[in-house]
Write a protein that holds these residues in place. Structure first.
Motif, PDB file in Angstrom:
ATOM      1  N   GLY A 210      42.320  55.792  47.032  1.00 57.17           N
ATOM      2  CA  GLY A 210      43.361  55.008  48.167  1.00 57.17           C
ATOM      3  C   GLY A 210      43.458  53.196  47.448  1.00 57.17           C
ATOM      4  O   GLY A 210      42.811  52.865  46.549  1.00 57.17           O
ATOM      5  N   PRO A 211      43.678  52.169  48.634  1.00 56.28           N
ATOM      6  CA  PRO A 211      43.869  50.979  47.984  1.00 56.28           C
ATOM      7  C   PRO A 211      42.950  50.674  48.322  1.00 56.28           C
ATOM      8  O   PRO A 211      42.187  49.101  48.587  1.00 56.28           O
ATOM      9  N   LEU A 212      41.157  51.228  47.342  1.00 51.68           N
ATOM     10  CA  LEU A 212      40.134  50.235  46.824  1.00 51.68           C
ATOM     11  C   LEU A 212      39.709  49.433  46.214  1.00 51.68           C
ATOM     12  O   LEU A 212      40.304  49.614  45.522  1.00 51.68           O
ATOM     13  N   MET A 213      38.912  49.142  45.873  1.00 47.90           N
ATOM     14  CA  MET A 213      38.185  47.714  44.823  1.00 47.90           C
ATOM     15  C   MET A 213      38.227  48.820  44.029  1.00 47.90           C
ATOM     16  O   MET A 213      36.570  49.553  43.971  1.00 47.90           O
TER      17      MET A 213
ATOM     18  N   LEU B 234      44.380  32.911  36.754  1.00 52.40           N
ATOM     19  CA  LEU B 234      46.209  33.830  38.267  1.00 52.40           C
ATOM     20  C   LEU B 234      45.478  34.502  38.845  1.00 52.40           C
ATOM     21  O   LEU B 234      45.964  34.567  39.664  1.00 52.40           O
ATOM     22  N   GLY B 235      44.198  35.513  38.324  1.00 49.92           N
ATOM     23  CA  GLY B 235      44.253  36.366  39.597  1.00 49.92           C
ATOM     24  C   GLY B 235      43.698  36.510  41.189  1.00 49.92           C
ATOM     25  O   GLY B 235      43.661  36.885  42.430  1.00 49.92           O
TER      26      GLY B 235
ATOM     27  N   GLU C 206      43.199  42.485  49.857  1.00 45.21           N
ATOM     28  CA  GLU C 206      41.676  42.148  48.577  1.00 45.21           C
ATOM     29  C   GLU C 206      41.361  43.060  47.518  1.00 45.21           C
ATOM     30  O   GLU C 206      40.997  42.650  46.434  1.00 45.21           O
ATOM     31  N   TYR C 207      41.767  44.505  48.006  1.00 48.54           N
ATOM     32  CA  TYR C 207      40.939  44.976  47.034  1.00 48.54           C
ATOM     33  C   TYR C 207      41.699  45.669  45.958  1.00 48.54           C
ATOM     34  O   TYR C 207      41.543  45.897  44.641  1.00 48.54           O
ATOM     35  N   MET C 208      42.900  45.586  46.515  1.00 45.64           N
ATOM     36  CA  MET C 208      43.858  45.983  45.525  1.00 45.64           C
ATOM     37  C   MET C 208      44.145  45.132  44.630  1.00 45.64           C
ATOM     38  O   MET C 208      44.621  44.700  42.993  1.00 45.64           O
TER      39      MET C 208
END
Length: 518
Positions: A391-394, A34-35, A487-489
């Motif tokens: 931050g919106p990082l991975m 699903l991810g 894509e990171y979030m």
């Protein structure tokens, strides 16, 4: 058919696998699938940032966001705890704002105002003055203050001008000292005039304090105060008065943080005695409280250890000069999607998973502090709390004490092949443990850590080099949706779901050995 199922189950048992482990693998595989195929992290972020917007404590936006999060959790089949964490005496809503310089070389003004400060009464235009520094200067310009915008020497730090009694006392003390400096300045001016052929004595500088004659200028009828502010504009709130304000003690004049380049232009025009005006329209609105604020906690009840917990969270409130997309719509969206992925995959963890959407983080970690201090759950039964507020990082790795290492390696194993470009890794901490923190700070993990709860968080990086700069968005006007990195979030939501589910299915809580020195 029944005989075939029995043979399959027997084969699993002979291989040393329990049915629980098989079910866990099935759920984890579904989360990973699903991810990739139906990841809704950015849908949550879009709604929070672009439909609801900035969510300052006490605003209708925060109240609406609380209701929306609750509704989403319930629609996914989670239990929901709505936990009142406090109240603020007066509510605040922000409308649009604009301003311009009225002159031949006029310009559109780039500015913001802290939350819980006054707006204008429609469009208001007025002349511009530089603030007085001594009582002598104040008296000289007192009549001109009515209807004026006043430039202050103090640079903005994003917070409102302090209007409290304590601040007024400090101003009075500085004014008294500046009276003596003013007397000496006058003496030096006379000396320089009488000894024009000698080397002139330099004037003494005044002692600085923000708006020394604030009260007197307000009483004289100024329209508002303007401070120079660095770009991107950092604009927060009236920290000193937010919890003491009443409808009878609302601020009366505007508190403007103006682009430093434009401030310099306007100041130079005032010094040249140019004739011009500034016009502002600022819709800052107050409403009668008290206004309550709440933690919204999604609960996936444990099947075997319901009174043991694995937790993940981020904070829902934000500053409202931007839309709160990164700080911390990012953390909220990732946490919510982790909950949705697990619910959609049919997860039934052994211990309870809590998806914590905290309130009033920006006002002093008030939501998470209330959760901890009220002992909402036993703190010694929390395996770990994962906080996301950066931050919106991975989420690319995790570093853990030696006593947790084997558990994390086992739990994170399904992530090994999820992203071939950026494999997820587990590292064993080599540095000795530090002391348990004694003071709150940073984010919502703080009060948990102070009480000895593990707050291991994922290491978040920018592996593709998108050049994200947290300082650009931190409490500034640029905390908006297009600063997010989808894509990171989305990846981080999957990592969060897999790891907290795996920890929830261990047959023991994570060891706290070596977590802190004490």
């Amino acid at each position: 058919m029944k005989k075939l199922v029995s043979v399959c189950l027997a084969a699993l048992l002979l291989a040393g696998l329990s049915f629980g482990a098989f079910a866990q693998d099935k759920v984890t595989r579904q989360v990973l699938e699903l991810g990739r195929s139906d990841n809704r992290t950015m849908q949550h972020a879009d709604f929070l940032s672009n439909v609801i917007g900035g969510r300052i404590v006490g605003s209708a936006a925060l109240t609406e966001a609380e209701a929306w999060v609750k509704e989403q959790f319930e629609s996914w089949g989670l239990e929901v705890l709505v936990q009142e964490a406090g109240e603020i005496p007066v509510g605040f809503n922000r409308g649009p704002w604009n301003g311009r310089m009225l002159s031949e070389d006029g310009m559109i003004l780039h500015f913001g105002t802290p939350s819980y400060t006054a707006g204008t009464r429609g469009k208001q235009a007025g002349h511009v003055l530089i603030e007085p520094h001594s009582r002598r200067e104040l008296e000289r310009m007192r009549g001109a203050l009515k209807g004026a915008w006043v430039l202050l020497d103090a640079e903005s730090n994003g917070l409102a001008i302090d209007r409290t009694a304590k601040a007024e006392q400090k101003r009075a003390e500085v004014i008294a000292r500046n009276e003596e400096i003013d007397r000496q300045k006058m003496e030096r001016m006379r000396w320089n005039w009488e000894h024009r052929d000698s080397t002139a004595k330099e004037p003494l500088p005044y002692e600085k304090v923000t708006a020394p004659f604030y009260k007197e200028m307000v009483e004289a009828g100024v329209l508002g105060f303007i401070r120079s502010a660095k770009v991107p504009l950092q604009v927060m709130y009236d920290r000193a008065a937010a919890f003491d304000i009443t409808m009878e003690s609302l601020p009366k004049v505007c508190d403007i943080c103006l682009d430093e380049a434009q401030f310099a232009v306007i100041r130079s025009k005032v010094l040249r005695k140019d004739i011009f005006q500034l016009e502002f329209e600022i819709r800052n609105h107050f409403y009668r409280g008290p206004v309550k604020y709440h933690n919204i906690i999604g609960i996936m009840r444990g099947s075997k250890y319901p009174k043991e917990y694995v937790m993940a969270g981020g904070h829902l409130d934000s500053y409202d000069v931007g839309s709160g997309a990164v700080d911390d719509g990012n953390g909220v969206s990732v946490t919510m999607e982790a909950a949705r992925l697990l619910a959609a995959s049919g997860a039934r963890p052994r211990r309870t998973l809590l998806f914590c959407i905290w309130t009033a983080e920006e006002f002093g970690l008030l939501g998470s502090k209330h959760f901890v201090e009220s002992r909402t759950v036993p703190l010694d039964k929390i395996s770990n709390y994962f906080n996301r507020d950066g931050g919106p990082l991975m989420a690319t790795s995790v570093s853990v004490p030696a006593a947790m290492y084997d558990d994390f390696v086992s739990v994170c194993k399904p992530l090994e092949g999820y992203n071939a470009e950026v494999p997820f890794t587990v590292e064993k901490r080599q540095d000795p443990a530090g002391p348990r923190p004694q003071r709150a700070g940073g984010s919502d993990h703080a009060h948990f850590a102070m009480n000895g709860v593990p707050t291991i968080s994922f290491r978040e990086t920018d592996p593709k080099g998108y050049n994200f700069d947290y300082r650009e968005i931190w409490h500034t006007e640029r905390d908006i949706f297009n600063k997010l990195i989808p894509e990171y979030m989305e990846h981080s939501a999957v990592v969060t779901a897999v790891v907290i589910y795996g920890l929830g299915n261990l047959d023991h809580l994570l060891s706290r050995e070596g977590l802190y020195k004490d």
